[in-house]
Design an enzyme around this catalytic site. Sequence first.
Site, PDB file in Angstrom:
ATOM      1  N   GLY A 154       0.754  -0.902  -0.149  1.00  0.00           N
ATOM      2  CA  GLY A 154       0.152  -0.064  -0.347  1.00  0.00           C
ATOM      3  C   GLY A 154       0.410   1.111  -0.020  1.00  0.00           C
ATOM      4  CB  CYS A 155       0.111   5.010  -0.672  1.00  0.00           C
ATOM      5  SG  CYS A 155      -1.883   5.087  -0.501  1.00  0.00           S
TER       6      CYS A 155
END
Length: 329
Positions: A154-155
């Site tokens: 994920g970011c």
Amino acid sequence: MKNIAIIGASGYTGAQITSLINAEMGLSIQGLYVSENSLDKGKALAELYPTYSHIHLCLSPLNDDAKAAIVEQADAVVLATDHVVSLHLAAWFYQQGLAVFDLSGAYRFEALDKYPKWYGFTHEYPQVLADAVYGLAEWNAEKIATSKMIAVPGCYPTASLTALKPLADLLTDVMPVINAVSGVTGAGRKAQLHTSFCEVSLTPYGVLGHRHQPEIATQLGQEVIFTPHLGNFKRGILATITVQLAQGTTAKDIEAAYQCYDNAPLVTVKQNQFPKVDDVVQTPNCLIGWKFDPETNYLVVTSAIDNLMKGAASQALQCIKIHFNELLK
């Protein structure tokens, strides 16, 4: 030449990875796909994103014929789709022998029991999950090179873990505190009131309950306090992380820990200099700045990435190139 199919190409991340792969020598796009129910099927990508007017490809519905063509013609599949959609598609394409690079959270946890709580579904493919590798490119290159099931991080975890993992041996039992702000593109392309122009404002969300918290904790090997915030800018993430280091730690110890990135071209670390979001927008880079207080043993680290690039699409491209043994530019 490796042929890559991109599923979910109409979203921000899907369009971004399309642009990156289109520009890569040694990679070609087998096709761009959206769901059969998508209002975007049949449209040119450039119709949705005029920025990509140089890419003359249309969005095809992912029906049975399309899936058969992907299996026959592609070497790998990129999934820029919803978690539940990716859950099934990733397993199916993996079982057909293709390399899968999944940008959703459907394969990021090793433990099956985390999925009902954090993603709201029961994981139906334990064997595929057992084969999945977490695609944090600077840290898992050897496994990425040999696995055909890559869960792209994920970011927020990418920004946080890139900053924290070098410090793992210096941390105390005090939980790191991560406050991170993301641009509106992190919420996706779908229209929502709270991300509309007149409504968007700096605000925390997912407090003590965001699914990226256990992802960060699992990969770090230590619990963390993570609070994400929505910012009123388009793209980028800035994470500010406060950690307590072991008694006797010095600035030289921190410098030595971050030397693990000396040969990592996309990660830059500076002492007493802190990045801005604008420094990383539209780039695949991660910029890290830190300052240490030897009197209290507290360290503040900032980490900046573009959420659509290093936080998603360009990290997926890194994983693709590592897997197919291409050198990073």
